[in-house]
Design an enzyme around this catalytic site. Sequence first.
Site, PDB file in Angstrom:
ATOM      1  N   TYR A 164       0.840  -1.199   0.000  1.00 13.87           N
ATOM      2  CA  TYR A 164       0.000   0.000   0.000  1.00 13.87           C
ATOM      3  C   TYR A 164       0.878   1.254   0.000  1.00 13.87           C
ATOM      4  CZ  TYR A 164      -3.200   3.596   1.756  1.00 13.87           C
ATOM      5  OH  TYR A 164      -3.933   4.751   1.923  1.00 13.87           O
ATOM      6  N   LYS A 168       1.267   4.206  -2.957  1.00 13.76           N
ATOM      7  CA  LYS A 168       1.027   5.636  -2.747  1.00 13.76           C
ATOM      8  C   LYS A 168       2.275   6.462  -3.020  1.00 13.76           C
ATOM      9  CE  LYS A 168      -3.336   5.546  -1.576  1.00 13.76           C
ATOM     10  NZ  LYS A 168      -4.363   6.078  -2.518  1.00 13.76           N
TER      11      LYS A 168
END
Length: 258
Positions: A164, A168
């Site tokens: 994750y 990002k």
Amino acid sequence: MDTLAGQVAIVTGAAQGIGRAIAERLVDDGCVVAVTDRQESVLDVAAEIGATGFVGDVADAAHVRSVVDGTVAAHGSIDVLINNAGEVKKSGPADDWADAEADFDRLFDSNTKGAFLFGRAVAPIMADATRGSLGGNIVNISTDHVKPCPDCDRHHGHGAMDIYNAAKWALNGFTFDWAKSLAKHRVRVNNICMGATDTEMIRNYFRGDPDPEYVAKWMTPAQIAQIVSELLAEGRDGRTANSIGLYAGYDCVMPPPE
């Protein structure tokens, strides 16, 4: 500050949570809004708030084209893109090998590839010379994992969320490069790097039972939508290539431009 009335906006991941709140706010601000999500309930959201709804996966290029081309066909152009779609899942370097590739594909598809595809699809429209100096806005919804609060006692990252976080961080690359590439067309590109916000996604991450004291510090989707509205209302000469940090437990207010 420019008015948002009449601007055409696309909001991804708008079936619930932050995406829905942003879509509702943009409708209230007078925008013509199209929403998309892979959950069919996005069609109900669209009907409730007066938007156009599309169902599909943001990582599917054919779906992206259908949303963008359909919106242009109906409304003539696109002024605003909110790349909100994404998901979170625990992961780490010691995870089971058999699951690692599937987790990577899933999280990069939803958090990075979708934003890439939608950005690629709308940028030529926003930069079209026939629009004159109208410009446009691309807002990528990121996380405070890539921009911790100034007095936080942790470094960049989070732990137990390596894919994750990497997805990002990759989004930063698009944001800052697009901002520079599109500046001559007055297209602004910014990140919203927010911390814990009370959504279905984060509650599911905590298996529906987060610490009540922690929850009390969370921001609300409506607060994030307010910041997005303020960012767009800065107009063609507003900030670009900024990562706007919003943090749980702090006042949710627009910081000065970087």
